[in-house]
Scaffold this motif. Sequence first.
Motif, mmCIF file in Angstrom:
data_model
loop_
_atom_site.group_PDB
_atom_site.id
_atom_site.type_symbol
_atom_site.label_atom_id
_atom_site.label_comp_id
_atom_site.label_asym_id
_atom_site.label_seq_id
_atom_site.Cartn_x
_atom_site.Cartn_y
_atom_site.Cartn_z
ATOM 1 N N ASP A 260 33.300 -28.188 21.265
ATOM 2 C CA ASP A 260 32.774 -27.345 22.341
ATOM 3 C C ASP A 260 33.030 -25.859 22.107
ATOM 4 O O ASP A 260 32.415 -24.994 22.746
ATOM 5 N N TYR A 261 33.958 -25.537 21.212
ATOM 6 C CA TYR A 261 34.268 -24.124 20.936
ATOM 7 C C TYR A 261 33.056 -23.387 20.361
ATOM 8 O O TYR A 261 32.864 -22.192 20.583
ATOM 9 N N VAL A 262 32.188 -24.111 19.633
ATOM 10 C CA VAL A 262 31.073 -23.477 18.931
ATOM 11 C C VAL A 262 30.036 -22.975 19.938
ATOM 12 O O VAL A 262 29.605 -23.702 20.829
ATOM 13 N N ASP A 263 29.638 -21.706 19.776
ATOM 14 C CA ASP A 263 28.589 -21.110 20.600
ATOM 15 C C ASP A 263 27.261 -21.313 19.894
ATOM 16 O O ASP A 263 26.995 -20.735 18.837
ATOM 17 N N ALA A 264 26.414 -22.164 20.480
ATOM 18 C CA ALA A 264 25.140 -22.508 19.842
ATOM 19 C C ALA A 264 24.210 -21.302 19.725
ATOM 20 O O ALA A 264 23.276 -21.302 18.905
ATOM 21 N N ASN A 265 24.464 -20.260 20.530
ATOM 22 C CA ASN A 265 23.572 -19.097 20.553
ATOM 23 C C ASN A 265 24.024 -17.976 19.607
ATOM 24 O O ASN A 265 23.342 -16.972 19.464
ATOM 25 N N PHE A 266 25.204 -18.135 18.962
ATOM 26 C CA PHE A 266 25.673 -17.099 18.050
ATOM 27 C C PHE A 266 25.330 -17.476 16.619
ATOM 28 O O PHE A 266 25.592 -18.610 16.177
ATOM 29 N N GLY A 267 24.787 -16.492 15.896
ATOM 30 C CA GLY A 267 24.441 -16.744 14.498
ATOM 31 C C GLY A 267 23.457 -17.896 14.374
ATOM 32 O O GLY A 267 22.422 -17.918 15.030
ATOM 33 N N THR A 268 23.807 -18.872 13.567
ATOM 34 C CA THR A 268 22.937 -20.046 13.367
ATOM 35 C C THR A 268 23.370 -21.224 14.225
ATOM 36 O O THR A 268 22.732 -22.277 14.187
ATOM 37 N N GLY A 269 24.481 -21.059 14.980
ATOM 38 C CA GLY A 269 25.004 -22.161 15.774
ATOM 39 C C GLY A 269 25.882 -23.097 14.969
ATOM 40 O O GLY A 269 26.339 -24.126 15.490
ATOM 41 N N CYS A 270 26.121 -22.769 13.695
ATOM 42 C CA CYS A 270 26.996 -23.563 12.840
ATOM 43 C C CYS A 270 28.162 -22.690 12.391
ATOM 44 O O CYS A 270 27.949 -21.541 11.975
ATOM 45 N N VAL A 271 29.354 -23.229 12.462
ATOM 46 C CA VAL A 271 30.552 -22.447 12.140
ATOM 47 C C VAL A 271 31.319 -23.126 11.022
ATOM 48 O O VAL A 271 31.665 -24.308 11.111
#
Length: 914
Positions: A260-271
Motif C-alpha cells: 500500500d505504500y506505493v503511490d500509483a500516481n507517481f512516476g510509473t506506479g512501480c517502485v
Amino acid sequence: MELAKTYAPSEIESKWYPIWEEKGYFKPNMDKNAPSYCIQLPPPNVTGTLHMGHAFQQTIMDILIRYHRMKGYNTLWQAGTDHAGIATQIVVERQLDAIGVSRHDLGREEFIKRVWDWKKISGDTITRQMRRLGASCDWSRERFTMDEGLSKAVSEVFVSLYQKGYIYRGKRLVNWDIQLQTAVSDLEVVSEEENGSLWHIRYPVKDSNESIVVATTRPETMLGDVAVAINPEDERYKHLIGKTLILPLVGREIPIIIDDYVDANFGTGCVKITPAHDFNDYDIGKRHNLPMISILTLDGKINENAPTEYQGMERFAARKQVVADLEAQGYLVEIKPHKLMVPRGDRTNVVIEPMLTDQWFMAMDKFAARGLELVESGKIKFVPENWKKTYDQWLTNIQDWCISRQLWWGHRIPAFYDDKGNVFVAKTLEEAAQQAGTNALTQDNDVLDTWFSSALWCFSTLDWPQDNDYLKAFLPSNVLVTGFDIIFFWVARMIMLTEEFTGEVPFKDIYINGLIMDAHGEKMSKSKGNIIDPLDIINGISIDELVKKRTANLMNPKQAEKIAKQTQKDYPDGFTPFGADALRFSLATLATQARYINFDLKRIEGNRNFCNKIFNATKFVLMQVENHQELIGSGNKKSLIDQWILSELAKLITDVENGFASYRFDLASQRIYEFVWNELCDWYLELAKVNLQSEDKEIKAGTIDTLLTVLEAVLRIMHPIMPFLTEELWQVVAPLANKKAKESIVISNYPQKEDYVQSNQSQIDGFIAQLKNLIGVVRNLRAEMNIQPAVKVPLFIETSNPDEYSGFVNYIKMLAKIETVSIVAKLEDSQAPVAVIQGGRLMLKVEIDIAAEKSRLTKEIEKNTKEIEKMKVKLDNPNYALRAPAELVAKDQARVSELNAIVVTLTQQLAKLS
C-alpha cells in the motif's frame, strides 16, 4: 576610593572580575535555610571560541544568577564545556590536513592526545571570554563532558540501560556521512531541494515479452534491488502479481510484490525496492521479509555484491556508468528533469548515504511517552509556551536513537568482545572480564553520540551517582536557557534520562531564546563572514583586523573579497571599545520572545552612552554630597519631589522584578533605561538642584539623603545586567548611603519596593503631574516663539488661587529658564504669547511675531476641537453610556467641558490679535 574623570569601561572591567572570583562570591553559600537557585550552563563545544549567540544566552543566565544571589538564594551557575565529538574531531583533522597528516597516520592514541591539546586551548579561550563578559559561574566546579567523574556517569547509565533492555546492538539503516565515516542522526542531516533527474528503466518480466518500467532518482542503487513493488489496487499491473523480473545489468531474479505504500500516481506506479539504501525501502523489505543487499562500501564505492565491472567505482561515477550501460543495452526508457530533496551532512555538506551498518541503538518509546507526560503535567514548562508544540511533535514521531558513532574522539562504548564475537557490556574491562571469564577481550571501537553524555549534564555535573548536598540542593535546576535548534537534540533527552536515573526533572522552566542574526537579518556563519566575536565588541577592533579575522580561513579568493567589502561597508571604523556592560545591556534589550533577533551595532553605541550617563549622574550626586557633607544622614524631612522619585523607585523595582520573573529581560531593561534617563536624570536631578539652593536646611538634607538613597538602590537594581559599572560606582556611593553596606554589590541585598513606597501617593502624583505640565507648557511656548535657551524671560501666571502655584515657582524658573515668575489675578492686556492651563493662563512677557502667534493659536484651537469631536462621538454612543463605568463617563464629560473652556479662551486671544 574616587571615581575617574571619565568613564573607561576597560579599566573598570579588568579590575573587578579577579576580585570577585578571588573573594569566592560566585560559589553557593550552601545555606540549608535559604532557597536554592541553579542554572546549568549549556556547555559550549570545545571547537573554538564563543559567538554572539553564546554571549546572548550567557548574559541572560548571568542576569538571573546575580539577581537571585542578591535575593538571598543559595545560587549555583554550573559551568562546563562539551567534547562535541564530531565537531571537535573535524577541527583537529582539518588542522592535520593543513600539514599533510591524517589521523590514521598518527594512530588513535596519538590523535586523541592531539584533541586533548586542542581542548585545552579552546576551553581556556571560552572560559576567558565568559569571564570578560562577567559570567558569575562557580569556576571551582567547572566540568567537561569527558572528565573522569562524568565519564563514569556515562558508563553507569549505558550499562544500566543495556541491562534493562533499552540499549541494543543491531544492523540497521542509518544516515552515513561518507566523509566523516560515521553514522549521523536525522537532525544532523539537512535536506534541500535541488535539480536532479528521474530515470525510467525497463525491467523485463521473466519468461515473457512484457516488462515493467520503474522511475528512480538513484539508478546506481538498482544493483542492490531485491524487488519491485506495485500498489495492490493498480489495475495496470494486477496480472503481474507474483511474477518475477530479471534485474537489468545484474541478471538476478527479483519478485513483483504489492504494498500500500506505493503511490500509483507517481512516476510509473512501480517502485524498485533497495532495502539497504533507502529508508522507505528498508521498511518495505522488513514487512515482506526481503533480503538486504548492500552494494556500497563505507567510503562510498561499489562493493563485491555488485557485478565485477562496477566494483571499486565511486558512487557517482558508478551512476554515470550504470546509466550508460542501461542505455547501451536498451533498458533506459527516458530521463526527465526532476526536483528532489537531497540530504546532506550539516557539517560536511556531503550527500548522506543510507547505509546498513551494525550500530548501537536506544529504544525510545517508553522515554518519549514519559517526556511528553512531564511537560503536559506542568512539571516542566516552556517559555514561550508555543515551543511545547515543537517538543510534542518531535517526541510523538520519535524513532529509536542511534547512539554509536564511528569516531575516535568521545566516550568509548563500554562493550567488550571475546574472540568468538560475544559481547559483554560492563563499566570497566575488569567487570567485563568477570562476566566473560577471560581477560582476552577487545573494547568496541565506536564512541557514543555526543548528545548521550550531554543528556546527563544536569546530574552528572552534580557528582551523580554519589549522594551529596549539591545533588540535593540543585536538582532540579530552575531554568534551562537554550536555543530552539536543540530542543530535541538535548532538551528532550535531558528530560528523559534525568527522570529515569534520579526521579527528578532536570529543570523547571525552559526559556527558549531567539536566534541572533546580523544587522541585515542573515544568520551568522563563518562562510558568510558575518560572525561577531563578543570580545571584539567589548575590547574594540580595527577594521583591518576585523577583515583579516573574517577572511583568514577562506580558501575562495572571490568569497574573501566579497566578505571584506561587506565588512568595510558595515563597519568602516571597526568597533570602538564598547565594554561588557554596554554589550550586556544591549543583549538584555534584545531578549524579546521573537524567534529571530537582528543585532545592530547602533544599539550598543546608544547603550554605551547610557553607561556614560549613569557614570556622570553619579559624579553629579557625589559632587552635591561633597558640598553638603554635614547634611548626610539628617534628611528626615522629604519634599514632594523627593517623595516622588522614591515612589517611582518602588514602581521600578516591581516592574524589573516582574520582568525577570517572566523572562522579559527586554521589558526590565527598557524600564531601567526609562527611569534612569527620564525620571532620574532629566527630571529629578534637575529638580534636586532647586532644593539644594534652598535656604531651608531640612529641604537640602532631605534631597541629599534622597539622592544617595535612590542612586544606591538603582545601582543594585541594575547590577544583574551591568555588573562592572555598578560595582565601581556602588563602592563610592554605598558607604555614604548606608554605613552598614556590604563589601561588594555582588553580595548585597536586592532592593525591596516596600522600603520606598510613599503613603501619600495621590498627593505626590497630582503635584508632579501639574509641575511637569506647567514646565512642559512653558517650554512649548518658548519653542514656538523661538526663544533661545540662554534667554531668560518673565512669566506671568493668571489664577484665582495663588497658593496652588506657589510651590512650583522655583522649579519652573530653573527648569524652564524663566527670569521671574509673577502670580496675578488677571493678565495684562498684551499680545504676548499665552497658553491655557487648567484653572488659569500662562503668559511669557516678550515681544512677539503676531503672524506666528496667530498661527500657533489657530493650531491649538484645531487640536483641541478635534479632541472634543472625538470624545463627543464616544459619549454620544448609547452603548458607551450604558456599558462604561459611571466614573469614566463623568471623567470624559468633564474633559469635554475643560477643552471647551480652553477653546473659548484661545479664540478670545486670537480675536484680540486680529
